[in-house]
Write an enzyme that holds these catalytic residues in place. Structure first.
Site, PDB file in Angstrom:
ATOM      1  N   ASP A  13       0.829  -1.108  -0.038  1.00  0.00           N
ATOM      2  CA  ASP A  13       0.050  -0.192   0.075  1.00  0.00           C
ATOM      3  C   ASP A  13       0.926   1.240  -0.069  1.00  0.00           C
ATOM      4  O   ASP A  13       2.193   1.194   0.395  1.00  0.00           O
ATOM      5  CB  ASP A  13      -0.809   0.132   1.347  1.00  0.00           C
ATOM      6  CG  ASP A  13      -1.817   1.255   1.485  1.00  0.00           C
ATOM      7  OD1 ASP A  13      -2.517   1.539   0.243  1.00  0.00           O
ATOM      8  OD2 ASP A  13      -1.980   1.691   2.346  1.00  0.00           O
ATOM      9  N   ASP A  15      -0.096   5.119   1.003  1.00  0.00           N
ATOM     10  CA  ASP A  15      -0.192   6.115   2.106  1.00  0.00           C
ATOM     11  C   ASP A  15      -0.378   5.121   3.410  1.00  0.00           C
ATOM     12  O   ASP A  15      -1.287   4.362   3.637  1.00  0.00           O
ATOM     13  CB  ASP A  15      -1.225   6.835   1.862  1.00  0.00           C
ATOM     14  CG  ASP A  15      -1.539   7.771   0.738  1.00  0.00           C
ATOM     15  OD1 ASP A  15      -0.411   8.391   0.569  1.00  0.00           O
ATOM     16  OD2 ASP A  15      -2.154   7.648  -0.175  1.00  0.00           O
ATOM     17  N   ASP A 171      -1.429  -1.115   5.883  1.00  0.00           N
ATOM     18  CA  ASP A 171      -1.792  -0.765   7.221  1.00  0.00           C
ATOM     19  C   ASP A 171      -3.288  -0.690   7.426  1.00  0.00           C
ATOM     20  O   ASP A 171      -3.605  -0.296   8.752  1.00  0.00           O
ATOM     21  CB  ASP A 171      -1.376   0.723   7.591  1.00  0.00           C
ATOM     22  CG  ASP A 171      -1.971   1.783   6.498  1.00  0.00           C
ATOM     23  OD1 ASP A 171      -1.849   1.515   5.365  1.00  0.00           O
ATOM     24  OD2 ASP A 171      -2.472   2.732   7.365  1.00  0.00           O
TER      25      ASP A 171
END
Length: 225
Positions: A13, A15, A171
């Protein structure tokens, strides 16, 4: 898994996993708040919402909307963010070493994000990643986006690596849901953005890492190809 310690393709991922973009996002919402006569929103108040996307960040910046963010505000957010993109944020600690180690081991890495592709493609050159990332899939690149597995499956196919030889690091819960649905080894980036009620232990990931540097160890990859 080979002695190289990394799967053939490690997908990330963007961001909240590779990039601490919260300062760029804070600059964006605070410009929007300023035009409406509002004081700045503290960075730490916005940070937990960053991985949830532009709608969630706008809702957090303007709580009076009750979560009902109009389309024109989303467009305003994206337009302002494009101007602030890459001006304030930076890779998380340890990310540079991790990416270098993956490359040195002979493996490849790429990015699967829900950020619009045109914005993600503008970020990469600022970080020197445009010539290093093997693949980039944005949130609008395909008919589906995470938590659907299609973006991860597409990324693996684009690089020519079998699913069994891939891993995904993210995240947010939707990152882990997408990885599990795709049949990829999944790792939770605990250093990223989470709301207070989020419980990564309940997401069913194969492994967790407290920092990016922890991924330089073999433990998070145990059970990966």
């Amino acid at each position: 898994m080979s002695a190289l310690r990394f799967p053939a393709l490690v997908l990330f991922d963007l961001d909240g996993t590779l990039l601490d973009s919260a300062p760029d996002m804070a600059a964006t919402v605070n410009r929007m708040r300023a035009t409406r006569g509002r004081p700045p929103m503290p960075l730490e108040a916005l940070r937990p919402h960053v991985s949830k996307g532009s709608r969630a960040m706008s809702a957090a910046a303007f709580p009076e909307l009750g979560g009902e963010v109009p389309g024109e505000m989303i467009r305003e957010f994206l337009d302002v963010y494009e101007q602030e993109l890459g001006r304030h944020g930076a890779p998380f600690a340890g990310v540079a070493e991790l990416l270098a180690a993956i490359e040195a081991a002979g493996s490849r890495w790429g990015i699967v994000t829900n950020k619009p592709e045109y914005l993600a493609r503008q970020v990469l050159p600022k970080l020197g990643w445009d010539s290093r990332s093997a693949v980039l899939v944005g949130g609008d690149s395909l008919p589906e986006r995470k938590p659907h597995p299609l973006p991860l499956l597409h990324a693996a196919q684009a690089v020519g690596v079998g699913i069994a030889d891939c891993a995904y690091v993210g995240d947010d819960e939707r990152d882990i849901v997408a990885a599990r649905a795709a049949g990829m080894h999944s790792v939770v980036a605990l250093w990223g953005y989470r709301l207070p009620g989020d419980d990564p232990l309940a997401w069913g990931a194969d492994a967790q890492a407290a920092t990016a540097r922890d991924l330089l160890d073999a433990a998070p990859w145990r059970g990966a190809p």
